[in-house]
Design a protein around this motif. Structure first.
Motif, PDB file in Angstrom:
ATOM      1  N   ILE A 244       0.860  -1.197   0.000  1.00 28.62           N
ATOM      2  CA  ILE A 244       0.000   0.000   0.000  1.00 28.62           C
ATOM      3  C   ILE A 244       0.892   1.242   0.000  1.00 28.62           C
ATOM      4  O   ILE A 244       1.939   1.262   0.656  1.00 28.62           O
ATOM      5  N   LEU A 309      -8.302   2.761   5.669  1.00 31.53           N
ATOM      6  CA  LEU A 309      -6.960   2.191   5.859  1.00 31.53           C
ATOM      7  C   LEU A 309      -6.264   3.015   6.931  1.00 31.53           C
ATOM      8  O   LEU A 309      -6.126   4.234   6.781  1.00 31.53           O
ATOM      9  N   VAL A 325      -0.529  -1.875   9.642  1.00 30.97           N
ATOM     10  CA  VAL A 325      -1.499  -1.358   8.679  1.00 30.97           C
ATOM     11  C   VAL A 325      -2.766  -2.179   8.853  1.00 30.97           C
ATOM     12  O   VAL A 325      -2.706  -3.411   8.886  1.00 30.97           O
ATOM     13  N   ARG A 327      -7.064  -2.568   7.737  1.00 27.04           N
ATOM     14  CA  ARG A 327      -8.294  -2.180   7.030  1.00 27.04           C
ATOM     15  C   ARG A 327      -9.368  -2.207   8.103  1.00 27.04           C
ATOM     16  O   ARG A 327      -9.674  -3.248   8.668  1.00 27.04           O
TER      17      ARG A 327
END
Ligand code: UT7
Length: 333
Positions: A244, A309, A325, A327
């Motif tokens: 990402i 995110l 990270v 979601r």
């Protein structure tokens, strides 16, 4: 078998007593202007007499369980990160928290990674969920920093505050929740931030108690230089691992140590300040509690929504650092 893990509930607790910079002007040779300019901190919370790290942790966990819509009976492990445990070295503060919450016969243990502790805790809990060993784990960051700072040292006592944050980490399909995590440490910097006495190397004696060695010692400048480098680096490493780019991030939730460190890290990552969650002004540096408190407030103020995110990143004594990270899934406020 590999499962995913996502945060299903969040909670926090901070002491009711607010100590402002003005209040500190009466304690050490400092000014509101110096503290605000150099750190961004306006006030912090301080525990009452008799109130401990574990007491804050229990309330944060109860809040997180409520938010997840479950009870303690649904929890299979408690991972608590702190550097200001209820007792010196043993037993783990997590065991006090376990009993107060009404749990028994589940593993409850502390981890020591200072201000990076919540990121470390999430990663440890994630591994137990990924392998199928556990379905739901309480991950807690809790501190009573006011108990270990030297209240005659103006360079450090103005920076810290007390509080606790907790998350229910829950099994979910792979590819949801935590997408990547990076944790690391470098013991070469261990002496930059430490409490020298009170452990097995330098046990507390009548002589030690007469010195400042049972309190927190910090080389502020060296930690600052390390922090501005590592925050961006750690977050970028976690983003790379998840494939990402920083431009895709909806919210950065950094360890709340100093507004200048936060701004510099965001700048290095090319993330505008509007996408950075900041509450260091109200709580100061609450060490392992800072990221879960910030996440809780981000959800409760609508800054963090389903599908976003989010990147969390921390650094601290050890030296330690870490980032993950995620979601974001549905979390009830
Ligand atoms: O979770 C990890 C925990 N640690 C950190 O995040 C700490 C990282 N470091 C920092 O945030 C900064 O280095 C500090 C906020 C600790 C210090 O800021 P600085 O801009 O690096 O200040 P400094 O240490 O260079 O000190 C500048 C001056 C000094 O006076 P002289 O030598 O220039 O006359 C200090 O004595 O400011 C003085 N000073 C203060 N003055 C008023 C230091 N603390 C204070 C204070 N009030 N509280």
């Amino acid at each position: 078998m590999t499962f995913g893990a996502c945060i299903a509930g969040l909670g926090m607790d901070v002491p009711v007593r607010i100590v402002t910079n003005k209040d500190l002007e009466a304690v050490v040779d400092t000014t509101d202007d110096w503290i605000v300019t150099r750190t961004g901190i306006h006030e912090r919370r301080i525990v009452a007499d008799g109130q401990s790290t574990g007491d804050l942790a229990v309330k944060a966990c109860e809040d997180a369980l409520r938010s997840a819509g479950i009870t303690i009976a649904d929890i299979e492990m408690i991972v608590l990160s702190t550097c200001t445990g209820d007792t010196n070295m043993l037993p783990a503060t997590a065991t006090f928290v376990q009993t107060a919450l009404g749990a028994s016969h589940i593993p409850a243990f502390d981890i020591s990674a200072a201000c990076s502790g919540f990121v470390y805790g999430l990663d440890i809990a994630h591994q137990f969920i990924a392998t199928g060993r556990c379905r739901r784990i309480l991950v807690v960051g809790a501190e009573a920093m006011s108990r270990v700072v030297d209240w005659t040292d103006r360079a450090s006592c103005v920076l810290f505050g007390d509080g606790a944050g907790a998350a229910v980490l829950e099994r979910c399909p792979p590819g949801q929740g935590i997408l990547s995590t990076k944790i690391a440490s470098n013991g070469a910097g261990a002496c930059l931030l430490q409490i020298p006495a009170g452990g097995s190397r330098e046990p507390l004696t009548a002589e030690t108690v007469g010195t400042d060695r049972q309190f927190l010692h910090m080389d502020g400048k060296a930690v600052y230089s390390f922090a501005v480098e590592i925050m961006g680096e750690a977050a970028m490493a976690a983003l790379d691992a998840a494939g990402i780019s920083p431009s895709e991030i909806d919210l950065l939730v950094p360890h709340q140590a100093n507004i200048r460190i936060i701004k510099s890290a965001a700048d290095r990552m090319g993330i505008p300040l509007e996408k950075v969650f900041i509450n260091v002004d109200r709580y100061g540096n609450t060490s392992a509690a800072s990221i879960p408190i910030a996440l809780t407030e981000a959800v409760r103020t609508g800054r963090l929504k389903e599908g976003d995110l989010v990147v969390t990143v921390g650094f601290g004594a050890g030296l330690t650092w870490g980032a993950n990270v995620m979601r974001w899934g549905q979390v009830n406020p």
